[in-house]
Design a protein around this motif. Sequence first.
Motif, PDB file in Angstrom:
ATOM      1  N   VAL A  84       0.807  -4.545  82.779  1.00  6.56           N
ATOM      2  CA  VAL A  84      -0.497  -3.951  83.053  1.00  6.56           C
ATOM      3  C   VAL A  84      -1.325  -3.983  81.781  1.00  6.56           C
ATOM      4  O   VAL A  84      -0.869  -3.591  80.714  1.00  6.56           O
ATOM      5  CB  VAL A  84      -0.335  -2.504  83.561  1.00  6.56           C
ATOM      6  CG1 VAL A  84      -1.688  -1.864  83.774  1.00  6.56           C
ATOM      7  CG2 VAL A  84       0.476  -2.491  84.828  1.00  6.56           C
ATOM      8  N   THR A  85      -2.564  -4.468  81.899  1.00 10.43           N
ATOM      9  CA  THR A  85      -3.458  -4.518  80.743  1.00 10.43           C
ATOM     10  C   THR A  85      -4.677  -3.663  81.044  1.00 10.43           C
ATOM     11  O   THR A  85      -5.015  -3.406  82.183  1.00 10.43           O
ATOM     12  CB  THR A  85      -3.911  -5.963  80.455  1.00 10.43           C
ATOM     13  OG1 THR A  85      -4.576  -6.471  81.608  1.00 10.43           O
ATOM     14  CG2 THR A  85      -2.729  -6.850  80.125  1.00 10.43           C
ATOM     15  N   GLY A  86      -5.347  -3.250  80.003  1.00 10.13           N
ATOM     16  CA  GLY A  86      -6.537  -2.433  80.168  1.00 10.13           C
ATOM     17  C   GLY A  86      -6.499  -1.255  79.226  1.00 10.13           C
ATOM     18  O   GLY A  86      -5.603  -1.108  78.401  1.00 10.13           O
ATOM     19  N   SER A  87      -7.482  -0.404  79.377  1.00  8.31           N
ATOM     20  CA  SER A  87      -7.545   0.767  78.509  1.00  8.31           C
ATOM     21  C   SER A  87      -8.148   1.924  79.286  1.00  8.31           C
ATOM     22  O   SER A  87      -8.866   1.737  80.261  1.00  8.31           O
ATOM     23  CB  SER A  87      -8.388   0.480  77.271  1.00  8.31           C
ATOM     24  OG  SER A  87      -9.717   0.218  77.645  1.00  8.31           O
ATOM     25  N   ASP A  88      -7.854   3.102  78.850  1.00  7.69           N
ATOM     26  CA  ASP A  88      -8.417   4.312  79.434  1.00  7.69           C
ATOM     27  C   ASP A  88      -9.383   4.910  78.430  1.00  7.69           C
ATOM     28  O   ASP A  88      -8.974   5.365  77.363  1.00  7.69           O
ATOM     29  CB  ASP A  88      -7.324   5.338  79.757  1.00  7.69           C
ATOM     30  CG  ASP A  88      -6.432   4.899  80.889  1.00  7.69           C
ATOM     31  OD1 ASP A  88      -6.925   4.140  81.731  1.00  7.69           O
ATOM     32  OD2 ASP A  88      -5.267   5.313  80.934  1.00  7.69           O
ATOM     33  N   GLU A  89     -10.655   4.860  78.756  1.00  5.07           N
ATOM     34  CA  GLU A  89     -11.661   5.449  77.884  1.00  5.07           C
ATOM     35  C   GLU A  89     -12.387   6.546  78.639  1.00  5.07           C
ATOM     36  O   GLU A  89     -12.823   6.349  79.765  1.00  5.07           O
ATOM     37  CB  GLU A  89     -12.666   4.387  77.435  1.00  5.07           C
ATOM     38  CG  GLU A  89     -12.055   3.306  76.584  1.00  5.07           C
ATOM     39  CD  GLU A  89     -13.074   2.271  76.152  1.00  5.07           C
ATOM     40  OE1 GLU A  89     -14.284   2.554  76.246  1.00  5.07           O
ATOM     41  OE2 GLU A  89     -12.651   1.185  75.743  1.00  5.07           O
ATOM     42  N   LYS A  90     -12.517   7.693  78.002  1.00  3.93           N
ATOM     43  CA  LYS A  90     -13.219   8.814  78.613  1.00  3.93           C
ATOM     44  C   LYS A  90     -14.709   8.557  78.538  1.00  3.93           C
ATOM     45  O   LYS A  90     -15.257   8.256  77.485  1.00  3.93           O
ATOM     46  CB  LYS A  90     -12.853  10.096  77.882  1.00  3.93           C
ATOM     47  CG  LYS A  90     -13.375  11.329  78.532  1.00  3.93           C
ATOM     48  CD  LYS A  90     -12.823  12.561  77.829  1.00  3.93           C
ATOM     49  CE  LYS A  90     -13.315  13.797  78.498  1.00  3.93           C
ATOM     50  NZ  LYS A  90     -12.781  14.995  77.848  1.00  3.93           N
TER      51      LYS A  90
END
Length: 86
Positions: free
Chosen positions: A48-54
């Motif tokens: 899984v790739t990606g990021s969690d940004e608020k």
Amino acid sequence: MSDDNGLWLLAIGPAGATALYWALYRYYRNTDKSHAYERETAVEAQPVTGSDEKVDEVKGTQKTRIPGNNVGEYRTRVERLREDDG
């Protein structure tokens, strides 16, 4: 003898209905030609790739509406079609 001649006419109704049903079932389902994805396809898992940004934060339930909505201003959302009098 006339009773025996008309008996085939009574038998052709259910036989014809059964044949029509089976032909339509085979035509629309075509199970013998369909692709069995689960059995015939190999899927390789990737990490899984990606990021969690608020992005934003809303605390509590004080806001009952979304800022910038146009629920009450329906005339600005809907434009009437105009016909040329030409």
